[in-house]
Design a protein around this motif. Structure first.
Motif, PDB file in Angstrom:
ATOM      1  N   GLY A   1      -5.346  -6.162  -6.204  1.00 44.32           N
ATOM      2  CA  GLY A   1      -6.092  -6.514  -4.992  1.00 44.32           C
ATOM      3  C   GLY A   1      -6.862  -5.327  -4.461  1.00 44.32           C
ATOM      4  N   VAL A   2      -6.192  -4.156  -4.415  1.00 47.08           N
ATOM      5  CA  VAL A   2      -6.843  -2.953  -3.900  1.00 47.08           C
ATOM      6  C   VAL A   2      -7.983  -2.540  -4.831  1.00 47.08           C
ATOM      7  CG1 VAL A   2      -6.511  -0.525  -3.313  1.00 47.08           C
ATOM      8  CG2 VAL A   2      -4.756  -2.199  -2.738  1.00 47.08           C
TER       9      VAL A   2
ATOM     10  N   GLY B   1      -8.658  -2.909   5.226  1.00 45.49           N
ATOM     11  CA  GLY B   1      -9.123  -3.575   4.014  1.00 45.49           C
ATOM     12  C   GLY B   1      -8.151  -3.403   2.865  1.00 45.49           C
ATOM     13  N   VAL B   2      -7.635  -2.189   2.720  1.00 48.93           N
ATOM     14  CA  VAL B   2      -6.673  -1.913   1.646  1.00 48.93           C
ATOM     15  C   VAL B   2      -5.405  -2.740   1.864  1.00 48.93           C
ATOM     16  CG1 VAL B   2      -5.235  -0.130   0.580  1.00 48.93           C
ATOM     17  CG2 VAL B   2      -7.583   0.395   1.238  1.00 48.93           C
ATOM     18  N   THR B   3      -4.926  -2.750   3.112  1.00 46.62           N
ATOM     19  CA  THR B   3      -3.693  -3.490   3.416  1.00 46.62           C
ATOM     20  C   THR B   3      -3.864  -4.992   3.185  1.00 46.62           C
ATOM     21  OG1 THR B   3      -3.211  -1.841   5.110  1.00 46.62           O
ATOM     22  CG2 THR B   3      -1.951  -3.876   5.202  1.00 46.62           C
ATOM     23  N   ILE B   4      -4.979  -5.553   3.670  1.00 43.03           N
ATOM     24  CA  ILE B   4      -5.232  -6.987   3.514  1.00 43.03           C
ATOM     25  C   ILE B   4      -5.344  -7.344   2.031  1.00 43.03           C
ATOM     26  CG2 ILE B   4      -6.938  -8.827   3.902  1.00 43.03           C
ATOM     27  CD1 ILE B   4      -5.595  -8.205   6.487  1.00 43.03           C
ATOM     28  N   PHE B   5      -6.111  -6.545   1.285  1.00 42.12           N
ATOM     29  CA  PHE B   5      -6.328  -6.894  -0.118  1.00 42.12           C
ATOM     30  C   PHE B   5      -5.115  -6.635  -1.004  1.00 42.12           C
ATOM     31  CE2 PHE B   5     -10.580  -7.948   0.890  1.00 42.12           C
ATOM     32  CZ  PHE B   5     -10.949  -8.825  -0.114  1.00 42.12           C
ATOM     33  N   ALA B   6      -4.251  -5.708  -0.598  1.00 44.01           N
ATOM     34  CA  ALA B   6      -3.015  -5.515  -1.357  1.00 44.01           C
ATOM     35  C   ALA B   6      -2.189  -6.797  -1.288  1.00 44.01           C
ATOM     36  CB  ALA B   6      -2.228  -4.338  -0.785  1.00 44.01           C
TER      37      ALA B   6
ATOM     38  N   ILE C   1       3.266   0.107   7.616  1.00 44.20           N
ATOM     39  CA  ILE C   1       4.471  -0.572   7.111  1.00 44.20           C
ATOM     40  C   ILE C   1       4.084  -1.687   6.141  1.00 44.20           C
ATOM     41  CG2 ILE C   1       6.458  -1.998   7.763  1.00 44.20           C
ATOM     42  CD1 ILE C   1       6.533  -0.500  10.430  1.00 44.20           C
ATOM     43  N   LEU C   2       3.086  -2.499   6.531  1.00 44.42           N
ATOM     44  CA  LEU C   2       2.664  -3.610   5.659  1.00 44.42           C
ATOM     45  C   LEU C   2       2.124  -3.092   4.331  1.00 44.42           C
ATOM     46  CD1 LEU C   2       0.823  -6.112   8.056  1.00 44.42           C
ATOM     47  CD2 LEU C   2       2.860  -6.595   6.703  1.00 44.42           C
ATOM     48  N   LEU C   3       1.398  -1.972   4.392  1.00 49.58           N
ATOM     49  CA  LEU C   3       0.830  -1.405   3.168  1.00 49.58           C
ATOM     50  C   LEU C   3       1.952  -0.909   2.261  1.00 49.58           C
ATOM     51  CD1 LEU C   3      -1.777  -0.734   1.708  1.00 49.58           C
ATOM     52  CD2 LEU C   3      -1.763   1.506   2.800  1.00 49.58           C
ATOM     53  N   ALA C   4       2.923  -0.197   2.853  1.00 55.88           N
ATOM     54  CA  ALA C   4       4.048   0.316   2.065  1.00 55.88           C
ATOM     55  C   ALA C   4       4.806  -0.849   1.428  1.00 55.88           C
ATOM     56  CB  ALA C   4       4.976   1.132   2.961  1.00 55.88           C
ATOM     57  N   ARG C   5       4.982  -1.918   2.200  1.00 55.81           N
ATOM     58  CA  ARG C   5       5.689  -3.101   1.679  1.00 55.81           C
ATOM     59  C   ARG C   5       4.871  -3.750   0.564  1.00 55.81           C
ATOM     60  NH1 ARG C   5       8.226  -5.650  -0.690  1.00 55.81           N
ATOM     61  NH2 ARG C   5       9.335  -7.607  -0.395  1.00 55.81           N
ATOM     62  N   ALA C   6       3.567  -3.874   0.791  1.00 52.70           N
ATOM     63  CA  ALA C   6       2.708  -4.557  -0.177  1.00 52.70           C
ATOM     64  C   ALA C   6       2.692  -3.833  -1.517  1.00 52.70           C
ATOM     65  CB  ALA C   6       1.292  -4.670   0.375  1.00 52.70           C
ATOM     66  N   PHE C   7       2.718  -2.496  -1.469  1.00 51.96           N
ATOM     67  CA  PHE C   7       2.640  -1.745  -2.724  1.00 51.96           C
ATOM     68  C   PHE C   7       3.866  -1.944  -3.619  1.00 51.96           C
ATOM     69  CE2 PHE C   7      -0.770   1.469  -1.313  1.00 51.96           C
ATOM     70  CZ  PHE C   7      -1.730   0.705  -1.950  1.00 51.96           C
ATOM     71  N   THR C   8       4.958  -2.457  -3.038  1.00 51.03           N
ATOM     72  CA  THR C   8       6.130  -2.719  -3.877  1.00 51.03           C
ATOM     73  C   THR C   8       6.038  -4.099  -4.531  1.00 51.03           C
ATOM     74  OG1 THR C   8       7.352  -3.697  -2.038  1.00 51.03           O
ATOM     75  CG2 THR C   8       7.577  -1.321  -2.359  1.00 51.03           C
ATOM     76  N   LEU C   9       5.000  -4.875  -4.183  1.00 49.90           N
ATOM     77  CA  LEU C   9       4.864  -6.236  -4.726  1.00 49.90           C
ATOM     78  C   LEU C   9       3.942  -6.229  -5.944  1.00 49.90           C
ATOM     79  CD1 LEU C   9       4.254  -7.939  -1.278  1.00 49.90           C
ATOM     80  CD2 LEU C   9       6.370  -8.075  -2.593  1.00 49.90           C
ATOM     81  N   GLU C  10       4.227  -7.133  -6.856  1.00 44.98           N
ATOM     82  CA  GLU C  10       3.386  -7.217  -8.051  1.00 44.98           C
ATOM     83  C   GLU C  10       2.004  -7.753  -7.710  1.00 44.98           C
ATOM     84  OE1 GLU C  10       4.736  -8.321 -12.191  1.00 44.98           O
ATOM     85  OE2 GLU C  10       6.437  -9.028 -10.999  1.00 44.98           O
TER      86      GLU C  10
END
Length: 528
Positions: free
Chosen positions: A234-235, A302-307, A220-229
């Protein structure tokens, strides 16, 4: 004496193992290590060390536990000379049980604080804030930076130091007990006792939630993060390889160390959990599933945190390197700060801290089960039919010893325990374990045992790694770590000499179980 019992089904064992191996380190250590050690290039030493050291140790412990059906104290009866090894593992588990639950209490503190319309660390106008507090996205901070003046403190950093910890300025000054934290620590122990009241029968049910929930939140956090500029930056930054780093010894040492801690090898928990397996369970397949899942989780986290860190750097108009952090600093300062920048931030905060809570919880299940199982196996007549009450006694004991860690100066002690106990002792245990099974118990005999259980003999890869490669890799880490030993620091504070001595004392208290056990064993038996 009462039966020891088995896992109800395969899923409960696998989820318990995954829950144990996948802990806070996957979220707060791995992403930062990768970023620090060459981004995508770090995956090469990481996966190499997984094959050379991680998987062999893991499979060795799982087979050993399943074959003996004993916790660590009884698992080495076949190699009487290293009976003390089991005791060393239990001592490490006791230390970890004391401080890991305090970290879990921090996650609960933040979780409860997130049920508000605005996160309490979003602004600088609270009673705990100081003059230095500057909201990170405000114009002042960039001006401070431009003029090279003292940078202001983020509200999340002040919240962590002055509200949650009410931290004193040195380890000598314990201050008073933080009653809010002490009550939350009590709550954490009550939850853990509730889940372990029937041993693996009850914790096996709890892991259906605690081992799977983190994946739901990460997704969920990753999906949310990908909508942010800025998230993709980060990834990209996380994966961007810096090949020159591979030529330094530190990177390989970090990779091996991370694999080793991340799989929770030689804490005794793997032996304990697999000791409840049926004798002919395919522990070979299980080991591979758990090890791969563990590494996948680290990379996924790592992907989620860095996004999110990429998004935060975008908002603050700064570079990613200056935002990134690891350890408690990532979980309790940087990430909460990033969450305040998101719309509906309390919701994301609740999810994030609930995830950290469940990540820590099932690691605690196995740590506690290791202590309880080891002692009930050692004294079955006295303890096995009283396991419920004995588990309660262990919880109360660990709660009371943990109280100094929730004083105002307690975080210094927590950092001390985390830095010493969970490092040198574990490596020494693992080296002794592999060498004693390979050369004292006998490699061929151990391979026969595994064939008796699974129907197939371990091939040359396992034999070479157990007897040669893995002990060599671990010896390299140990020598490298001791050669580069520096007295402990926390941010800018250097620990006094006596605190470092105390740290070495905790290491000695577990490692010395091995020679003491050997001496007792030699003294007790006649012959050479």
């Amino acid at each position: 004496t009462g039966e020891r019992g088995n896992w109800t089904n395969k899923a409960e064992f696998l989820l318990s193992m995954i829950g144990y191996a996948v802990g806070l380190g996957n979220v707060w250590r791995f992403p930062y290590l990768a970023f620090e050690n060459g981004g995508g290039a770090f995956l090469i030493p990481y996966l190499t060390m997984l094959v050379l050291a991680g998987l062999p140790i893991f499979f060795l412990e799982v087979s050993l536990g399943q074959f003996c059906s004993q916790g660590p104290l009884g698992a080495f009866n076949g190699v009487p000379l290293v009976k003390g090894l089991g005791a060393a593992m239990v001592v490490v588990s006791v230390y970890v049980g004391i401080y890991y639950n305090v970290v879990i209490s921090y996650t609960l503190y933040f979780l409860f604080s997130s049920f508000t319309s605005e996160l309490p660390w979003a602004r600088c106008n609270n009673q705990w804030n100081t003059q230095a507090c500057v909201h990170s996205s405000s114009i002042y901070n960039s001006k401070f930076k431009a003029e090279g003046l003292q940078k202001g403190k983020d509200p999340s950093e002040e919240y962590w130091n002055f509200k949650v910890l009410e931290k004193t300025n040195n380890i000598e000054n314990l201050g008073k007990i933080r009653w809010e934290l002490a009550l939350i620590l009590l709550l954490a122990w009550i939850i853990i006792y509730g889940c372990l009241i029937k041993g693996i029968k009850s914790s096996g049910k709890a892991v259906y939630f605690t081992a799977t929930f983190p994946y739901v939140v990460l997704t969920i956090l990753l999906a949310r993060a990908f909508t942010l500029e800025g998230a993709m930056d980060g990834v990209f930054y996380f994966f961007n390889p810096k090949w020159d780093k591979l030529l330094t010894a530190k990177v390989w040492k970090d990779a091996a160390t991370q694999i080793f801690y991340s799989l929770s090898a030689s804490w005794g928990g793997l032996i304990t959990l697999s000791s409840y397996n049926k004798f002919n369970n395919n522990c070979y397949r299980d080991s591979i599933i758990v090890v791969i899942t563990n590494s996948f989780t680290s990379i996924f986290a790592g992907v989620t945190i860095f996004a999110v860190i990429g998004f935060m750097a975008h908002v603050l108009k700064t570079d990613i390197a200056s935002v990134a952090a690891d350890g408690p600093g990532l979980a309790f300062v940087v990430y909460p700060e990033a969450l305040t920048q998101m719309p509906v931030s309390p919701l994301w905060s609740v999810l994030f801290f609930l995830m950290l809570f469940t990540l820590g919880l099932d690691t605690m299940f196995a740590t506690l089960e290791t202590i309880v199982t080891s002692l009930t196996d050692a004294f079955p007549r006295q303890l096995r039919h009283q396991k419920c009450i004995f588990t309660l006694a262990v919880c109360v004991f660990l709660l009371l010893i943990g109280l100094p860690l929730v004083t105002q100066g307690g975080f210094y002690y927590l950092h001390l325990l985390d830095s010493y106990v969970a490092s040198y002792s574990l490596i020494v245990c693992a080296i002794v374990e592999m060498l004693s099974i390979s050369y004292i118990y006998g490699l061929n005999r151990f391979c026969d045992d595994i064939k008796m259980m699974t129907g197939r003999r371990p091939n040359v890869y396992w034999r070479v790694t157990w007897s040669l490669v893995s002990p060599a890799v671990l010896t390299f880490i140990l020598v490298y770590s001791i050669a580069n030993y520096k007295p402990l620091k926390l941010d800018d504070y250097s620990f006094p000499v006596w605190a470092n001595v105390l740290g070495w004392f905790t290491v000695a208290s577990s490692v010395l179980c091995i020679p003491v056990g050997a001496a007792l064993e030699v003294g007790r038996n006649s012959g050479s």
